[in-house]
Write a protein that holds these residues in place. Structure first.
Motif, PDB file in Angstrom:
ATOM      1  N   GLY A   1       0.800  -1.219   0.000  1.00 50.90           N
ATOM      2  CA  GLY A   1       0.000   0.000   0.000  1.00 50.90           C
ATOM      3  C   GLY A   1       0.831   1.266   0.000  1.00 50.90           C
ATOM      4  N   PHE A   2       2.095   1.176   0.462  1.00 56.27           N
ATOM      5  CA  PHE A   2       2.925   2.378   0.526  1.00 56.27           C
ATOM      6  C   PHE A   2       3.224   2.928  -0.866  1.00 56.27           C
ATOM      7  CE2 PHE A   2       7.125   4.471   0.636  1.00 56.27           C
ATOM      8  CZ  PHE A   2       6.827   5.515   1.505  1.00 56.27           C
ATOM      9  N   SER A   3       3.586   2.059  -1.790  1.00 58.50           N
ATOM     10  CA  SER A   3       3.929   2.525  -3.144  1.00 58.50           C
ATOM     11  C   SER A   3       2.725   3.082  -3.879  1.00 58.50           C
ATOM     12  CB  SER A   3       4.557   1.386  -3.957  1.00 58.50           C
ATOM     13  OG  SER A   3       3.645   0.311  -4.071  1.00 58.50           O
ATOM     14  N   ALA A   4       1.518   2.757  -3.402  1.00 55.19           N
ATOM     15  CA  ALA A   4       0.305   3.270  -4.044  1.00 55.19           C
ATOM     16  C   ALA A   4      -0.098   4.637  -3.504  1.00 55.19           C
ATOM     17  CB  ALA A   4      -0.848   2.283  -3.844  1.00 55.19           C
ATOM     18  N   LEU A   5       0.527   5.080  -2.404  1.00 51.60           N
ATOM     19  CA  LEU A   5       0.200   6.391  -1.858  1.00 51.60           C
ATOM     20  C   LEU A   5       0.695   7.481  -2.795  1.00 51.60           C
ATOM     21  CD1 LEU A   5       1.122   5.972   1.931  1.00 51.60           C
ATOM     22  CD2 LEU A   5      -1.164   5.921   0.903  1.00 51.60           C
ATOM     23  N   LEU A   6       0.054   8.646  -2.726  1.00 49.76           N
ATOM     24  CA  LEU A   6       0.457   9.772  -3.568  1.00 49.76           C
ATOM     25  C   LEU A   6       1.794  10.342  -3.087  1.00 49.76           C
ATOM     26  CD1 LEU A   6      -3.083  11.297  -3.994  1.00 49.76           C
ATOM     27  CD2 LEU A   6      -1.650  10.430  -5.823  1.00 49.76           C
ATOM     28  N   PRO A   7       2.520  11.043  -3.964  1.00 47.69           N
ATOM     29  CA  PRO A   7       3.902  11.446  -3.665  1.00 47.69           C
ATOM     30  C   PRO A   7       4.079  12.247  -2.377  1.00 47.69           C
ATOM     31  CG  PRO A   7       3.471  11.714  -5.995  1.00 47.69           C
ATOM     32  CD  PRO A   7       2.156  11.345  -5.371  1.00 47.69           C
ATOM     33  N   GLU A   8       3.154  13.150  -2.065  1.00 51.64           N
ATOM     34  CA  GLU A   8       3.319  13.957  -0.851  1.00 51.64           C
ATOM     35  C   GLU A   8       3.406  13.090   0.387  1.00 51.64           C
ATOM     36  OE1 GLU A   8       1.991  15.651   2.858  1.00 51.64           O
ATOM     37  OE2 GLU A   8       0.709  14.394   1.591  1.00 51.64           O
ATOM     38  N   ARG A   9       2.532  12.087   0.500  1.00 50.07           N
ATOM     39  CA  ARG A   9       2.523  11.215   1.679  1.00 50.07           C
ATOM     40  C   ARG A   9       3.831  10.429   1.776  1.00 50.07           C
ATOM     41  NH1 ARG A   9       1.027  11.126   5.992  1.00 50.07           N
ATOM     42  NH2 ARG A   9       1.642  13.246   5.599  1.00 50.07           N
ATOM     43  N   ARG A  10       4.291   9.883   0.664  1.00 50.67           N
ATOM     44  CA  ARG A  10       5.509   9.062   0.699  1.00 50.67           C
ATOM     45  C   ARG A  10       6.738   9.912   1.012  1.00 50.67           C
ATOM     46  NH1 ARG A  10       5.938   6.072  -4.702  1.00 50.67           N
ATOM     47  NH2 ARG A  10       4.474   7.625  -5.509  1.00 50.67           N
ATOM     48  N   ALA A  11       6.858  11.072   0.352  1.00 49.98           N
ATOM     49  CA  ALA A  11       8.022  11.921   0.592  1.00 49.98           C
ATOM     50  C   ALA A  11       8.003  12.480   2.020  1.00 49.98           C
ATOM     51  CB  ALA A  11       8.059  13.056  -0.425  1.00 49.98           C
ATOM     52  N   HIS A  12       6.817  12.826   2.517  1.00 50.22           N
ATOM     53  CA  HIS A  12       6.686  13.293   3.901  1.00 50.22           C
ATOM     54  C   HIS A  12       7.198  12.218   4.857  1.00 50.22           C
ATOM     55  CE1 HIS A  12       4.053  15.624   6.969  1.00 50.22           C
ATOM     56  NE2 HIS A  12       4.914  14.880   7.627  1.00 50.22           N
ATOM     57  N   HIS A  13       6.817  10.979   4.622  1.00 53.54           N
ATOM     58  CA  HIS A  13       7.274   9.882   5.476  1.00 53.54           C
ATOM     59  C   HIS A  13       8.792   9.738   5.420  1.00 53.54           C
ATOM     60  CE1 HIS A  13       7.691   5.983   7.353  1.00 53.54           C
ATOM     61  NE2 HIS A  13       8.269   5.521   6.250  1.00 53.54           N
ATOM     62  N   LEU A  14       9.376   9.809   4.230  1.00 49.15           N
ATOM     63  CA  LEU A  14      10.823   9.680   4.107  1.00 49.15           C
ATOM     64  C   LEU A  14      11.550  10.804   4.830  1.00 49.15           C
ATOM     65  CD1 LEU A  14      10.962   8.549   0.375  1.00 49.15           C
ATOM     66  CD2 LEU A  14      11.407   7.130   2.397  1.00 49.15           C
ATOM     67  N   LEU A  15      10.960  11.987   4.831  1.00 51.45           N
ATOM     68  CA  LEU A  15      11.538  13.090   5.596  1.00 51.45           C
ATOM     69  C   LEU A  15      11.488  12.779   7.094  1.00 51.45           C
ATOM     70  CD1 LEU A  15      12.638  15.917   6.030  1.00 51.45           C
ATOM     71  CD2 LEU A  15      10.350  16.832   5.585  1.00 51.45           C
ATOM     72  N   ASP A  16      10.372  12.230   7.556  1.00 44.39           N
ATOM     73  CA  ASP A  16      10.284  11.830   8.961  1.00 44.39           C
ATOM     74  C   ASP A  16      11.361  10.804   9.310  1.00 44.39           C
ATOM     75  OD1 ASP A  16       8.116  13.438   9.680  1.00 44.39           O
ATOM     76  OD2 ASP A  16       6.638  11.934   9.078  1.00 44.39           O
ATOM     77  N   ILE A  17      11.566   9.826   8.434  1.00 48.20           N
ATOM     78  CA  ILE A  17      12.548   8.776   8.714  1.00 48.20           C
ATOM     79  C   ILE A  17      13.969   9.334   8.643  1.00 48.20           C
ATOM     80  CG2 ILE A  17      13.398   6.500   8.009  1.00 48.20           C
ATOM     81  CD1 ILE A  17      10.594   6.650   9.371  1.00 48.20           C
ATOM     82  N   ALA A  18      14.194  10.314   7.779  1.00 51.65           N
ATOM     83  CA  ALA A  18      15.504  10.987   7.779  1.00 51.65           C
ATOM     84  C   ALA A  18      15.769  11.613   9.146  1.00 51.65           C
ATOM     85  CB  ALA A  18      15.544  12.055   6.688  1.00 51.65           C
ATOM     86  N   ARG A  19      14.752  12.231   9.713  1.00 52.13           N
ATOM     87  CA  ARG A  19      14.892  12.785  11.069  1.00 52.13           C
ATOM     88  C   ARG A  19      15.169  11.677  12.076  1.00 52.13           C
ATOM     89  NH1 ARG A  19       9.586  15.603  12.456  1.00 52.13           N
ATOM     90  NH2 ARG A  19      10.757  16.245  14.299  1.00 52.13           N
ATOM     91  N   GLY A  20      14.471  10.548  11.920  1.00 48.88           N
ATOM     92  CA  GLY A  20      14.684   9.427  12.825  1.00 48.88           C
ATOM     93  C   GLY A  20      16.104   8.896  12.773  1.00 48.88           C
ATOM     94  N   TYR A  21      16.627   8.679  11.565  1.00 44.60           N
ATOM     95  CA  TYR A  21      18.008   8.206  11.433  1.00 44.60           C
ATOM     96  C   TYR A  21      18.988   9.212  12.046  1.00 44.60           C
ATOM     97  CZ  TYR A  21      17.331   4.109   8.394  1.00 44.60           C
ATOM     98  OH  TYR A  21      17.017   2.872   7.904  1.00 44.60           O
ATOM     99  N   ALA A  22      18.753  10.491  11.822  1.00 45.50           N
ATOM    100  CA  ALA A  22      19.658  11.508  12.358  1.00 45.50           C
ATOM    101  C   ALA A  22      19.666  11.499  13.881  1.00 45.50           C
ATOM    102  CB  ALA A  22      19.254  12.885  11.842  1.00 45.50           C
ATOM    103  N   GLN A  23      18.552  11.111  14.503  1.00 47.86           N
ATOM    104  CA  GLN A  23      18.483  11.106  15.963  1.00 47.86           C
ATOM    105  C   GLN A  23      19.479  10.139  16.591  1.00 47.86           C
ATOM    106  OE1 GLN A  23      14.362  10.406  16.962  1.00 47.86           O
ATOM    107  NE2 GLN A  23      13.769  12.549  16.657  1.00 47.86           N
ATOM    108  N   PHE A  24      19.800   9.033  15.898  1.00 47.15           N
ATOM    109  CA  PHE A  24      20.778   8.126  16.497  1.00 47.15           C
ATOM    110  C   PHE A  24      22.043   7.995  15.648  1.00 47.15           C
ATOM    111  CE2 PHE A  24      17.752   5.447  14.192  1.00 47.15           C
ATOM    112  CZ  PHE A  24      18.527   4.520  13.525  1.00 47.15           C
ATOM    113  N   GLY A  25      22.329   9.064  14.883  1.00 52.50           N
ATOM    114  CA  GLY A  25      23.635   9.204  14.259  1.00 52.50           C
ATOM    115  C   GLY A  25      23.850   8.478  12.954  1.00 52.50           C
ATOM    116  N   GLU A  26      22.809   7.896  12.367  1.00 49.21           N
ATOM    117  CA  GLU A  26      22.956   7.235  11.057  1.00 49.21           C
ATOM    118  C   GLU A  26      22.812   8.290   9.962  1.00 49.21           C
ATOM    119  OE1 GLU A  26      23.700   4.320  10.009  1.00 49.21           O
ATOM    120  OE2 GLU A  26      23.560   2.990  11.756  1.00 49.21           O
TER     121      GLU A  26
END
Length: 411
Positions: free
Chosen positions: A331-356
């Motif tokens: 279902g993730f790949s079927a979401l529209l671009p804003e939702r997917r890119a927003h999520h990837l931005l959130d995960i970028a923040r998550g990785y940065a929180q523990f130094g990855e």
């Protein structure tokens, strides 16, 4: 091509994109007759805002329509500038209901045409084309405000006009909030609530409440954001899944998710868990991802908010674990671009929180490929990129350095 009139250039590129005049007109929110007159040179294209809209639909640089070499400035194509912000502000500051009392409106676009334009604006937002919206919103808002002032009473036309204006206020609020214009985002969301009441649509008012909550959260008023979302969610809560409609479940679930984000900002993990679990129950009742009332609500979006809430709580590792589960969801790949890119931005923040940091930049680059404006134009993305660059030892990779330059973030 440079010697051709602009109408002929529009026709040429429309043909290259294999669009019929009707499809092209629908994507612009115009009539087929309007397109035909433009292409034959009967109607002049003398507004840069319209030329930019056409260029965005045709997926080319506006300079090509003007017979000039394109400028290589991607940030100017995808983002919003202060002039455009002021034009939206001017549209939000209009009070057509007062002026119409003294002088009735003489000409209005047909409501059916405005409905198509509003749907196109929603899709433009969900494809993260914020620059396109910035140029289109002032005109759309003015037309909808005039229609709302013109159609009075409780008949279908009046309610439809109010609904369209309420939706456009919501689109304006969401766009402005993403781009850091939080005061204007709150104003537009507040206007949407008032207009949605006149539309007689409880669910539209519920979605407008989400926009108010998002604007309050952006302004740092997390407690107020939590309370407004949960209060209206309780009012819209279905008695049971069998008697509820998919639309009701979608709006109710979205309110719970936005309440969860406010609770996360407050550091209240117990409330986050309760609200996300409640939204998960609603998503299970829905059964699949839907876009009722432009909510993009469903099981996948619940997981996206679970990850986003973990980031807000400072639990980056938990967010990344949820992300790995999401990547296995078709279902993730079927979401529209804003939702997917927003999520990837959130995960970028998550990785940065523990130094990855390398993983964080991978997420930013992937988000940029999906929806450039979601990464290049949002202040939160700039903050992530700045943080990653500051903590990176040595010279960043060429793709990261290029993206940082396009974002206007110093390496």
């Amino acid at each position: 091509m440079e010697e051709l009139p602009i109408g002929r250039r529009v026709a040429y590129w429309r043909g290259r994109r294999k669009m019929s005049q009707q499809v092209f007109a629908d994507r612009l929110g115009k009539s087929k007759s309007w397109v035909d007159k433009v292409e034959r040179g009967v109607r002049r294209l003398d507004k840069f805002s319209v030329i930019h809209e056409i260029a965005d639909v045709l997926q080319l640089d506006a300079q090509l329509l003007l017979g000039k070499d394109p400028e290589r400035r991607p940030e100017s194509v995808t983002c919003i500038d202060q002039v455009e912000v002021e034009e939206i502000r001017a549209a939000l500051e209009r009070y057509d209901s007062i002026s119409t009392f003294f002088r009735p409106t003489n000409s209005l676009p047909p409501l059916a045409e405005m409905h198509k334009a509003t749907n196109h604006a929603w899709l433009t937002f969900q494809h993260a084309k914020y620059g396109v919206l910035a140029r289109a919103l002032p005109r759309l808002l003015r037309d909808a405000q005039a229609a709302d002032a013109h159609y009075t009473g409780d008949d279908d036309d009046a309610q439809q006009a109010a609904s369209l204006l309420g939706q456009l206020y919501q689109i304006a609020s969401s766009t402005l909030r993403k781009l850091g214009e939080h005061d204007l985002a709150w104003l537009a969301a507040d206007r949407s609530i008032a207009v949605s009441h006149r539309a007689g649509d409880r669910l539209l008012t519920g979605v407008a409440t989400c926009r108010v909550g998002n604007a309050l959260l952006a302004l740092g008023r997390s407690r107020a954001a939590l309370e407004v979302n949960v209060n209206i969610a309780n009012r819209l809560a279905p008695a049971d899944s069998r008697s509820s409609t998919p639309e009701q479940l979608s709006v109710y679930g979205l309110l719970l998710l936005q309440g969860a984000m406010a609770a996360a900002r407050l550091g209240d993990s117990a409330t986050v868990r309760d609200l996300v679990n409640g939204a998960d129950d609603a998503a299970r009742g829905l059964g699949e991802n839907r876009n009722h009332y432009w909510t993009c609500f469903g099981p996948t979006n619940v997981q996206l908010h679970r990850a986003a809430a973990a980031v807000e709580l400072g639990e980056g590792r938990a967010a990344v674990e949820t992300h790995r589960v999401i990547m296995e969801d078709p279902g993730f790949s079927a979401l529209l671009p804003e939702r997917r890119a927003h999520h990837l931005l959130d995960i970028a923040r998550g990785y940065a929180q523990f130094g990855e940091l390398e993983k964080a930049t991978e997420m930013l680059l992937e988000g940029d490929r999906l929806a450039p404006a979601e990464i290049r134009c949002r202040p939160v993305a700039h903050a992530v990129m700045s943080d990653v660059l500051r903590r990176t030892r040595g010279t960043p990779s060429a793709p990261v350095a290029e993206l940082a330059e396009q974002m206007g973030v110093g390496v």
